[in-house]
Design an enzyme around this catalytic site. Structure first.
Site, short mmCIF file in Angstrom:
data_model
loop_
_atom_site.label_atom_id
_atom_site.label_comp_id
_atom_site.label_asym_id
_atom_site.label_seq_id
_atom_site.Cartn_x
_atom_site.Cartn_y
_atom_site.Cartn_z
N GLY A 191 50.73 25.61 46.82
CA GLY A 191 50.46 27.04 46.69
C GLY A 191 50.60 27.78 47.99
CG ASP B 115 42.96 38.89 45.99
OD1 ASP B 115 43.65 39.77 45.41
OD2 ASP B 115 43.46 37.97 46.66
#
Length: 304
Positions: free
Chosen positions: A9, A121
């Site tokens: 990631g 977020d």
């Protein structure tokens, strides 16, 4: 101490790699935060939060290190993928399944908000699925932007994609726990329809749509979605954060009750969800959002 296996990631300021501990051979996720970007404060902030949080839907922090080029966090490895990818693979994705996972996300968020911490977020990339347990659960990751809310807290640095951003972040006004509720409303819309409620041709236009709360439920996208689900989304997408429900109130909504029986029985269209995921995978989250001041100056254009 750790053997690098593969990259799994990337964030705005970091890279996450799957690694194996040399002595135990246990697989872990190791997050490398780039020192060149001077993100020491964010790395130490995330580490401190993870050490404090004791909940199965947040990653466990095993250790921290520092190398010449990076600040390093050693975390639990959850490599079953993201929630949206998992839902996309369902042969027949039903509204009831989306409600189940939204209830699961809210349960995790209830714990975070109980600590007076806002994530700030919440987006598809930060929702993983853990399939190693009998009943799959969502894990919320990436607490770089999370903050303890006490009094008025401002977000000064606007980075990332605007799609899941609340109006107060764009306008530069104080954020709150309710900022996360807005993001969850957008997420619910996306999971049910496969399209983004505020997305437009440019980031500026997307931000304008958010600040006007300019969204609807087109029949072509919501034929398979119940009125209760739409009511839930409307409740979360309120311009004034004070009118948005708390996590506890969201969990009392009829649409999220475990024994609710009026879900739509028409399978959701996962082809649009596939397109959404592909588009997100090619976006750059490191570019700044439009300057908040331009939205404050142009309030007349927003109808406020």
């Amino acid at each position: 101490m750790y053997v690098e296996l593969q990259e799994i990631g990337r964030g705005r300021f970091s890279v996450v790699k799957k690694c194996a501990q040399r002595n135990t051979r246990k697989d872990v996720a190791v997050k490398f935060v780039n020192k060149k970007l001077k993100k020491r404060k964010q790395a130490s902030h995330e580490a401190a939060l993870l050490q404090h949080l004791q909940h199965p839907q947040y990653l466990t922090l095993h250790d921290t290190y520092e190398s010449p080029s990076a600040y390093i966090l050693v975390l639990d490895l959850v490599d079953d993928g993201r929630l949206l990818d998992y839902l996309m693979k369902h042969d027949e994705l039903m509204e009831e399944k989306v409600a189940f996972y939204m209830r699961d996300i809210l349960g995790a968020l209830q714990y975070l908000h109980g600590c007076r911490v806002a994530h700030l977020d919440l987006k598809p990339e930060n929702l993983l699925i853990d399939l190693r347990i009998p009943v799959p659960r969502v894990k919320i990751i990436d607490l770089e932007d999370a903050t303890r809310i006490s009094g008025h807290y401002y977000v000064h640095q606007l980075l990332g994609n605007a799609e899941f951003t609340a109006p107060e972040v764009i306008k530069g006004t104080p954020v709150s726990l309710a900022t996360d509720i807005w993001s969850l409303g957008v997420l619910t819309y996306v999971m049910l329809s496969g399209v983004s409620p505020f997305l437009d041709e440019s980031s500026e236009e997307t931000c304008m749509n958010i600040c006007r709360v300019d969204f609807s439920f087109p029949l072509e996208y919501f034929t398979s979605v119940s009125q209760a689900a739409q009511d839930f989304i409307r409740a979360t997408l309120q311009m004034d954060a004070r009118w948005r429900p708390t996590v506890a109130t969201c969990l009392l909504h009829p649409w999220l009750q475990p024994h609710y029986s009026n879900y739509s029985k028409i399978p959701l269209d996962t082809t649009r969800l596939t397109t959404f995921i592909e588009r997100r995978s090619h976006q750059n989250d490191a570019r700044p959002l439009p300057n908040a001041k331009s939205f404050i100056v142009n309030r007349n254009a927003m109808g406020t």
